[in-house]
Design a protein around this motif. Structure first.
Motif, PDB file in Angstrom:
ATOM      1  N   PHE A  21       0.815  -1.217   0.000  1.00  0.00           N
ATOM      2  CA  PHE A  21       0.000   0.000   0.000  1.00  0.00           C
ATOM      3  C   PHE A  21       0.847   1.266   0.000  1.00  0.00           C
ATOM      4  O   PHE A  21       0.313   2.373  -0.054  1.00  0.00           O
ATOM      5  CB  PHE A  21      -0.941  -0.003   1.206  1.00  0.00           C
ATOM      6  CG  PHE A  21      -1.852  -1.196   1.226  1.00  0.00           C
ATOM      7  CD1 PHE A  21      -2.917  -1.288   0.332  1.00  0.00           C
ATOM      8  CD2 PHE A  21      -1.639  -2.246   2.107  1.00  0.00           C
ATOM      9  CE1 PHE A  21      -3.753  -2.386   0.334  1.00  0.00           C
ATOM     10  CE2 PHE A  21      -2.473  -3.355   2.113  1.00  0.00           C
ATOM     11  CZ  PHE A  21      -3.528  -3.428   1.219  1.00  0.00           C
ATOM     12  N   VAL A  22       2.147   1.092   0.067  1.00  0.00           N
ATOM     13  CA  VAL A  22       3.094   2.195  -0.074  1.00  0.00           C
ATOM     14  C   VAL A  22       4.188   1.730  -1.028  1.00  0.00           C
ATOM     15  O   VAL A  22       4.246   0.557  -1.404  1.00  0.00           O
ATOM     16  CB  VAL A  22       3.699   2.604   1.292  1.00  0.00           C
ATOM     17  CG1 VAL A  22       2.622   3.122   2.226  1.00  0.00           C
ATOM     18  CG2 VAL A  22       4.449   1.436   1.921  1.00  0.00           C
ATOM     19  N   GLU A  23       5.050   2.649  -1.391  1.00  0.00           N
ATOM     20  CA  GLU A  23       6.112   2.316  -2.349  1.00  0.00           C
ATOM     21  C   GLU A  23       7.113   1.363  -1.694  1.00  0.00           C
ATOM     22  O   GLU A  23       7.842   1.727  -0.770  1.00  0.00           O
ATOM     23  CB  GLU A  23       6.818   3.592  -2.805  1.00  0.00           C
ATOM     24  CG  GLU A  23       7.755   3.389  -3.971  1.00  0.00           C
ATOM     25  CD  GLU A  23       7.046   3.044  -5.262  1.00  0.00           C
ATOM     26  OE1 GLU A  23       7.673   2.393  -6.118  1.00  0.00           O
ATOM     27  OE2 GLU A  23       5.873   3.420  -5.423  1.00  0.00           O
ATOM     28  N   MET A  24       7.116   0.127  -2.185  1.00  0.00           N
ATOM     29  CA  MET A  24       8.048  -0.887  -1.675  1.00  0.00           C
ATOM     30  C   MET A  24       8.454  -1.794  -2.821  1.00  0.00           C
ATOM     31  O   MET A  24       7.632  -2.110  -3.692  1.00  0.00           O
ATOM     32  CB  MET A  24       7.395  -1.743  -0.571  1.00  0.00           C
ATOM     33  CG  MET A  24       7.026  -0.996   0.691  1.00  0.00           C
ATOM     34  SD  MET A  24       6.229  -2.087   1.905  1.00  0.00           S
ATOM     35  CE  MET A  24       7.595  -3.150   2.356  1.00  0.00           C
ATOM     36  N   THR A  25       9.693  -2.209  -2.825  1.00  0.00           N
ATOM     37  CA  THR A  25      10.153  -3.125  -3.864  1.00  0.00           C
ATOM     38  C   THR A  25       9.709  -4.545  -3.528  1.00  0.00           C
ATOM     39  O   THR A  25       9.441  -4.874  -2.365  1.00  0.00           O
ATOM     40  CB  THR A  25      11.684  -3.095  -3.993  1.00  0.00           C
ATOM     41  OG1 THR A  25      12.276  -3.590  -2.775  1.00  0.00           O
ATOM     42  CG2 THR A  25      12.180  -1.684  -4.269  1.00  0.00           C
ATOM     43  N   ARG A  26       9.666  -5.362  -4.555  1.00  0.00           N
ATOM     44  CA  ARG A  26       9.289  -6.766  -4.347  1.00  0.00           C
ATOM     45  C   ARG A  26      10.302  -7.464  -3.445  1.00  0.00           C
ATOM     46  O   ARG A  26       9.929  -8.259  -2.572  1.00  0.00           O
ATOM     47  CB  ARG A  26       9.204  -7.472  -5.700  1.00  0.00           C
ATOM     48  CG  ARG A  26       8.907  -8.950  -5.598  1.00  0.00           C
ATOM     49  CD  ARG A  26       8.748  -9.576  -6.958  1.00  0.00           C
ATOM     50  NE  ARG A  26       8.532 -11.008  -6.873  1.00  0.00           N
ATOM     51  CZ  ARG A  26       8.303 -11.801  -7.912  1.00  0.00           C
ATOM     52  NH1 ARG A  26       8.262 -11.284  -9.133  1.00  0.00           N
ATOM     53  NH2 ARG A  26       8.116 -13.099  -7.739  1.00  0.00           N
ATOM     54  N   THR A  27      11.569  -7.141  -3.634  1.00  0.00           N
ATOM     55  CA  THR A  27      12.620  -7.759  -2.815  1.00  0.00           C
ATOM     56  C   THR A  27      12.439  -7.415  -1.345  1.00  0.00           C
ATOM     57  O   THR A  27      12.613  -8.260  -0.459  1.00  0.00           O
ATOM     58  CB  THR A  27      14.002  -7.290  -3.295  1.00  0.00           C
ATOM     59  OG1 THR A  27      14.151  -7.602  -4.677  1.00  0.00           O
ATOM     60  CG2 THR A  27      15.105  -7.962  -2.498  1.00  0.00           C
ATOM     61  N   ARG A  28      12.068  -6.159  -1.084  1.00  0.00           N
ATOM     62  CA  ARG A  28      11.848  -5.720   0.297  1.00  0.00           C
ATOM     63  C   ARG A  28      10.690  -6.474   0.933  1.00  0.00           C
ATOM     64  O   ARG A  28      10.798  -6.957   2.073  1.00  0.00           O
ATOM     65  CB  ARG A  28      11.552  -4.209   0.284  1.00  0.00           C
ATOM     66  CG  ARG A  28      11.042  -3.636   1.582  1.00  0.00           C
ATOM     67  CD  ARG A  28      12.084  -3.614   2.660  1.00  0.00           C
ATOM     68  NE  ARG A  28      11.629  -2.848   3.819  1.00  0.00           N
ATOM     69  CZ  ARG A  28      12.117  -2.991   5.051  1.00  0.00           C
ATOM     70  NH1 ARG A  28      13.080  -3.869   5.283  1.00  0.00           N
ATOM     71  NH2 ARG A  28      11.662  -2.256   6.043  1.00  0.00           N
ATOM     72  N   VAL A  29       9.590  -6.620   0.214  1.00  0.00           N
ATOM     73  CA  VAL A  29       8.427  -7.328   0.745  1.00  0.00           C
ATOM     74  C   VAL A  29       8.759  -8.798   0.988  1.00  0.00           C
ATOM     75  O   VAL A  29       8.432  -9.360   2.051  1.00  0.00           O
ATOM     76  CB  VAL A  29       7.230  -7.204  -0.221  1.00  0.00           C
ATOM     77  CG1 VAL A  29       6.062  -8.061   0.259  1.00  0.00           C
ATOM     78  CG2 VAL A  29       6.802  -5.756  -0.347  1.00  0.00           C
ATOM     79  N   GLY A  31      11.618 -10.088   1.545  1.00  0.00           N
ATOM     80  CA  GLY A  31      12.544 -10.180   2.677  1.00  0.00           C
ATOM     81  C   GLY A  31      11.831 -10.060   4.005  1.00  0.00           C
ATOM     82  O   GLY A  31      12.124 -10.806   4.958  1.00  0.00           O
ATOM     83  N   LEU A  32      10.867  -9.138   4.093  1.00  0.00           N
ATOM     84  CA  LEU A  32      10.104  -8.969   5.334  1.00  0.00           C
ATOM     85  C   LEU A  32       9.288 -10.220   5.660  1.00  0.00           C
ATOM     86  O   LEU A  32       9.249 -10.671   6.812  1.00  0.00           O
ATOM     87  CB  LEU A  32       9.174  -7.759   5.211  1.00  0.00           C
ATOM     88  CG  LEU A  32       9.846  -6.379   5.245  1.00  0.00           C
ATOM     89  CD1 LEU A  32       8.831  -5.295   4.908  1.00  0.00           C
ATOM     90  CD2 LEU A  32      10.487  -6.117   6.605  1.00  0.00           C
ATOM     91  N   LEU A  33       8.637 -10.791   4.644  1.00  0.00           N
ATOM     92  CA  LEU A  33       7.815 -11.980   4.877  1.00  0.00           C
ATOM     93  C   LEU A  33       8.667 -13.202   5.196  1.00  0.00           C
ATOM     94  O   LEU A  33       8.275 -14.057   5.989  1.00  0.00           O
ATOM     95  CB  LEU A  33       6.933 -12.246   3.652  1.00  0.00           C
ATOM     96  CG  LEU A  33       5.866 -11.189   3.372  1.00  0.00           C
ATOM     97  CD1 LEU A  33       5.119 -11.502   2.088  1.00  0.00           C
ATOM     98  CD2 LEU A  33       4.888 -11.083   4.543  1.00  0.00           C
ATOM     99  N   ALA A  34       9.834 -13.288   4.575  1.00  0.00           N
ATOM    100  CA  ALA A  34      10.724 -14.423   4.852  1.00  0.00           C
ATOM    101  C   ALA A  34      11.263 -14.363   6.285  1.00  0.00           C
ATOM    102  O   ALA A  34      11.507 -15.398   6.919  1.00  0.00           O
ATOM    103  CB  ALA A  34      11.875 -14.442   3.853  1.00  0.00           C
ATOM    104  N   ALA A  35      11.422 -13.146   6.797  1.00  0.00           N
ATOM    105  CA  ALA A  35      11.936 -12.988   8.164  1.00  0.00           C
ATOM    106  C   ALA A  35      10.857 -13.203   9.212  1.00  0.00           C
ATOM    107  O   ALA A  35      11.171 -13.497  10.380  1.00  0.00           O
ATOM    108  CB  ALA A  35      12.541 -11.592   8.322  1.00  0.00           C
ATOM    109  N   PHE A  36       9.603 -13.083   8.820  1.00  0.00           N
ATOM    110  CA  PHE A  36       8.493 -13.143   9.769  1.00  0.00           C
ATOM    111  C   PHE A  36       8.447 -14.428  10.603  1.00  0.00           C
ATOM    112  O   PHE A  36       8.353 -14.365  11.842  1.00  0.00           O
ATOM    113  CB  PHE A  36       7.178 -12.931   9.009  1.00  0.00           C
ATOM    114  CG  PHE A  36       5.960 -13.363   9.741  1.00  0.00           C
ATOM    115  CD1 PHE A  36       5.551 -12.714  10.904  1.00  0.00           C
ATOM    116  CD2 PHE A  36       5.192 -14.429   9.290  1.00  0.00           C
ATOM    117  CE1 PHE A  36       4.409 -13.115  11.590  1.00  0.00           C
ATOM    118  CE2 PHE A  36       4.061 -14.830   9.954  1.00  0.00           C
ATOM    119  CZ  PHE A  36       3.666 -14.181  11.111  1.00  0.00           C
TER     120      PHE A  36
END
Length: 211
Positions: A21-29, A31-36
């Motif tokens: 819902f904000v400007e974020m790269t696919r890699t960033r998303v 990475g966040l989900l993989a760390a969750f």
């Protein structure tokens, strides 16, 4: 609250459907989900975990997780309320909470997610309104497809009509050419007869005969 992303993922952190819902790269998303999953404490019942930069608000969905990634200064109570709405939306489009079903209806889920959050902020909507809005979008899409299919059929019919006219023109030209050739050979034939007649007349005249 500022909601960064909403996702349905596996317990290993693999994203099945994700909406930023904000400007974020696919890699960033990713990475966040993989760390969750690594942040959760096994055996403890929590609904959120935090890192230095973001907060994960989550709810188990059998073998999957509904996860919201928010800023750390967002209101946790609003986060949890929004999470419950996201979790209620998924069964509206997926009969079973399995990877294949989520993937099959990923676009339906994304459209529904867009009705809940806009530019990172929660919209004032309920489940019934979300269903109505997505059905309206679906109806508009069906109308658009119907119009496009009608235009395509009309274009194909026009192409067939033009092709038929062109074929008729070709046949007409071919007929004219045949007629011209016939007249040409007729003239040659008449001229040949005239030449033969003159030759015969000359030959007869040499022998002192009349014709």
């Amino acid at each position: 609250m500022v909601l960064l992303a909403a996702a349905v993922c596996t317990k290993a952190g693999k994203a099945l459907v994700s909406r930023q819902f904000v400007e974020m790269t696919r890699t960033r998303v990713e990475g966040l989900l993989a760390a969750f999953p690594k942040l959760m404490n096994t055996g403890k019942q929590h609904t959120f975990v935090e890192t230095e930069s973001v907060r994960y608000v989550y709810q188990p969905l059998e073998k999957l997780y509904m996860v919201l990634v928010t800023t750390k200064n967002s209101n946790i109570l609003e986060d949890l309320e929004t999470l419950r709405l996201f979790s209620r939306v998924i069964p509206e489009y997926c009969r079973v909470l399995e990877e294949s079903e989520i993937s099959e209806h990923c676009f339906d889920l994304i459209f529904a997610f867009d009705e809940i959050v806009a530019l990172g902020y929660r919209e004032n909507v309920n489940l019934a309104q979300i269903r109505t809005f997505t059905e309206m979008d679906s109806h508009e899409e069906k109308v658009f497809r119907a119009v496009r299919e009608t235009q395509e059929r009309e274009a194909k019919a026009e192409m067939r009509r033009k092709a038929k006219e062109l074929q008729q023109v070709r046949i007409g030209i071919s007929g004219v050419c045949d007629l011209i050739q016939l007249k040409y050979f007729a003239v040659l034939f008449i001229n040949a007869i005239k030449v033969n007649f003159c030759v015969c007349k000359y030959y007869v005249s040499l022998r002192g005969l009349q014709i």
